[in-house]
Motif scaffolding. Structure first.
Motif, PDB file in Angstrom:
ATOM      1  N   TYR A 182      -5.664  -3.608  -4.479  1.00 31.76           N
ATOM      2  CA  TYR A 182      -4.716  -1.366  -5.278  1.00 31.76           C
ATOM      3  C   TYR A 182      -5.677  -0.659  -5.279  1.00 31.76           C
ATOM      4  CZ  TYR A 182      -1.106  -4.871  -6.632  1.00 31.76           C
ATOM      5  OH  TYR A 182       0.190  -5.930  -6.451  1.00 31.76           O
ATOM      6  N   ASN A 186      -6.511   2.618  -2.433  1.00 29.35           N
ATOM      7  CA  ASN A 186      -6.279   3.808  -2.742  1.00 29.35           C
ATOM      8  C   ASN A 186      -7.059   4.886  -2.787  1.00 29.35           C
ATOM      9  OD1 ASN A 186      -3.813   5.698  -2.777  1.00 29.35           O
ATOM     10  ND2 ASN A 186      -3.682   5.099  -4.787  1.00 29.35           N
ATOM     11  N   THR A 216      -2.244   3.003  -8.487  1.00 32.24           N
ATOM     12  CA  THR A 216      -0.977   2.508  -8.331  1.00 32.24           C
ATOM     13  C   THR A 216      -0.345   1.255  -8.395  1.00 32.24           C
ATOM     14  OG1 THR A 216       0.215   1.940  -5.971  1.00 32.24           O
ATOM     15  CG2 THR A 216      -2.044   1.745  -6.147  1.00 32.24           C
ATOM     16  N   LEU A 220      -0.819  -0.720  -0.564  1.00 29.80           N
ATOM     17  CA  LEU A 220      -0.789  -0.339  -0.106  1.00 29.80           C
ATOM     18  C   LEU A 220      -1.546  -0.347   1.568  1.00 29.80           C
ATOM     19  CD1 LEU A 220      -1.405   3.353  -2.169  1.00 29.80           C
ATOM     20  CD2 LEU A 220       1.004   1.687  -1.842  1.00 29.80           C
ATOM     21  N   ASN A 222      -4.297   0.182   4.056  1.00 33.37           N
ATOM     22  CA  ASN A 222      -5.077   1.418   3.875  1.00 33.37           C
ATOM     23  C   ASN A 222      -5.407   1.021   5.415  1.00 33.37           C
ATOM     24  OD1 ASN A 222      -7.466   2.833   4.850  1.00 33.37           O
ATOM     25  ND2 ASN A 222      -6.675   3.780   2.494  1.00 33.37           N
ATOM     26  N   GLY A 375       6.086   1.808   4.556  1.00 35.35           N
ATOM     27  CA  GLY A 375       5.448   3.301   3.662  1.00 35.35           C
ATOM     28  C   GLY A 375       6.222   4.156   2.576  1.00 35.35           C
ATOM     29  N   SER A 377       8.349   2.725  -0.666  1.00 38.32           N
ATOM     30  CA  SER A 377       8.700   2.218  -1.147  1.00 38.32           C
ATOM     31  C   SER A 377      11.000   2.553  -1.505  1.00 38.32           C
ATOM     32  CB  SER A 377       9.071   1.916  -3.008  1.00 38.32           C
ATOM     33  OG  SER A 377       9.647   1.309  -3.417  1.00 38.32           O
ATOM     34  N   GLN A 392       3.177  -2.807   1.293  1.00 36.50           N
ATOM     35  CA  GLN A 392       3.116  -2.084   2.616  1.00 36.50           C
ATOM     36  C   GLN A 392       2.518  -2.612   3.446  1.00 36.50           C
ATOM     37  OE1 GLN A 392       1.212   2.038   2.738  1.00 36.50           O
ATOM     38  NE2 GLN A 392       1.539   2.003   4.823  1.00 36.50           N
TER      39      GLN A 392
END
Length: 403
Positions: A182, A186, A216, A220, A222, A375, A377, A392
């Motif tokens: 997380y 980020n 977040t 995500l 990355n 990408g 929600s 994601q």
């Protein structure tokens, strides 16, 4: 050679990114800040001072004075501008990791050592003294040294990375997985975005703003973080964290799957539905509390959803969708009926977000929602009693690899 060089370059980027993250996490006051790629790689600004830090990562290279010579000369040139009143006073720091050679600075740096090893150079056969060219005397150089810190025994990349993760665990009072997948993921995205901004003011962030951006609520994707972990290991870690249970509890699990026209294949989606049913159902006669998963497919057209259901029906895969007869309204009690060995229901397919919301609200048992998206929600749950995980992904096939 080119591949090894590229790997070394990438590791150098990670070293600077991680040092940036670590620097801001270790700031004392929330309004203190860091500036990325301004005076140096990282400028650390507090209420009372500014420290310009340059970092170098040469894990396979012996330390030699020539490696940091250019950086020292640049910093002295900046110091000259400070002396001339052209720029504000700063402190200077050079931080580096090397394979060996650290003993070459065991005696420290005095004015003579500075001049002989860092400020003297030859260009086109002619000897140059950088301090003389700047018209700086020994007293000036002594003052410069009080502002300069050189650390050539900085932590190795992975040791520094673990320090970052520990700082994130402390800052957010979370477990290691959350700190990595997380917050660290980020953080990489934030630092990367700051570093490419053209204006120095846009490459600056306070600790308070940084922590707020980090907070977040989902995993995500990355590309930098995935490259660091390795795609296979990254997906395996997500699977281990969320989808590996030795004894599956009879919870009501909702799997929200996003599709896109350019990557949609009906066979892939059918296979995923079969996998979800097989892994997240208990339907034998011996199970006292049988259950099966709820599945919502986002981004699929009504016609294609109907075609998908027809295929499942022909293949004798039994499902329910909350509509008891043709043109019937959605009936939340219908889709909530218990799946069992006797009725053969293997999945519960929700046709819309509205159906999903109604069903979640009506169920009183433990509910867990797993949303996969590309990408953006598409569903949010504000009910604190509902376990909600957002992941994601890059490709549709990643979903199958994770589950």
């Amino acid at each position: 050679m080119k591949d090894r060089s590229a790997v070394d370059t990438i590791r150098g980027y990670f070293y600077q990114f991680d040092l940036s993250i670590l620097s801001i996490l270790r700031l004392i006051n929330p309004d203190d800040s860091i500036e990325i790629e301004c005076t140096e790689d990282i400028d650390i600004r507090t209420a009372t001072e500014l420290t310009a830090t340059q970092c170098k990562y040469y894990a396979k290279t012996e330390y030699n004075h020539s490696v940091i010579k250019e950086a020292v000369m640049y910093m002295l040139s900046h110091f000259k501008e400070v002396k001339g009143g052209l720029k504000p006073k700063v402190k200077y720091a050079i931080r580096g990791h090397y394979a060996s050679g650290q003993h070459k600075l065991d005696g420290g740096i005095d004015v003579k050592f500075l001049k002989d090893n860092f400020l003297t150079y030859t260009d086109k056969g002619k000897k140059h003294l950088h301090h003389d060219e700047l018209n700086l005397n020994d007293t000036d150089l002594g003052e410069f040294l009080t502002l300069l810190t050189v650390d050539i025994q900085a932590e190795e990349l992975d040791v520094q990375y673990r320090a970052v993760i520990r700082e994130l665990e402390t800052a957010f009072n979370c477990k290691e997985f959350s700190a990595e997948f997380y917050f660290y993921s980020n953080a990489l995205a934030i630092i990367r975005e700051l570093s490419i901004q053209p204006a120095p003011a846009d490459r600056t962030i306070t600790k308070k703003a940084f922590l707020k951006k980090l907070d977040t609520s989902g995993v995500l994707f990355n590309e930098w973080f995935v490259q660091r972990k390795g795609k296979k290991a990254y997906l395996a870690a997500l699977r281990k964290e969320y989808f590996t249970e030795l004894n599956i509890s009879p919870f009501e699990r909702f799997f929200l799957i996003e599709t896109k026209p350019q990557m949609y294949m009906r066979d892939d989606l059918k296979e995923l539905i079969h996998i979800l049913s097989e892994k997240w159902s208990k339907l034998s006669k011996r199970d006292p509390a049988p259950f099966c998963p709820y599945i919502y497919i986002h981004g699929i057209s009504d016609d294609e959803l109907l075609a998908l259901k027809k295929d499942l029906h022909v293949e004798e895969f039994k499902f329910i969708d909350g509509h008891d007869y043709q043109n019937a309204d959605f009936n939340v009690h219908s889709i909530m009926q218990k799946a069992s060995h006797d009725n053969g229901v293997r999945a519960k397919i929700l046709n819309s977000i509205r159906n999903l919301e109604e069903t979640l609200s009506a169920i009183t048992k433990t509910r867990k929602v797993f949303q996969f998206h590309f990408g953006q929600s598409y569903f949010e749950s504000t009910n604190p009693s509902v376990g909600f995980v957002k992941i994601q992904v890059e490709l549709f096939s990643d979903i199958k690899a994770i589950i």
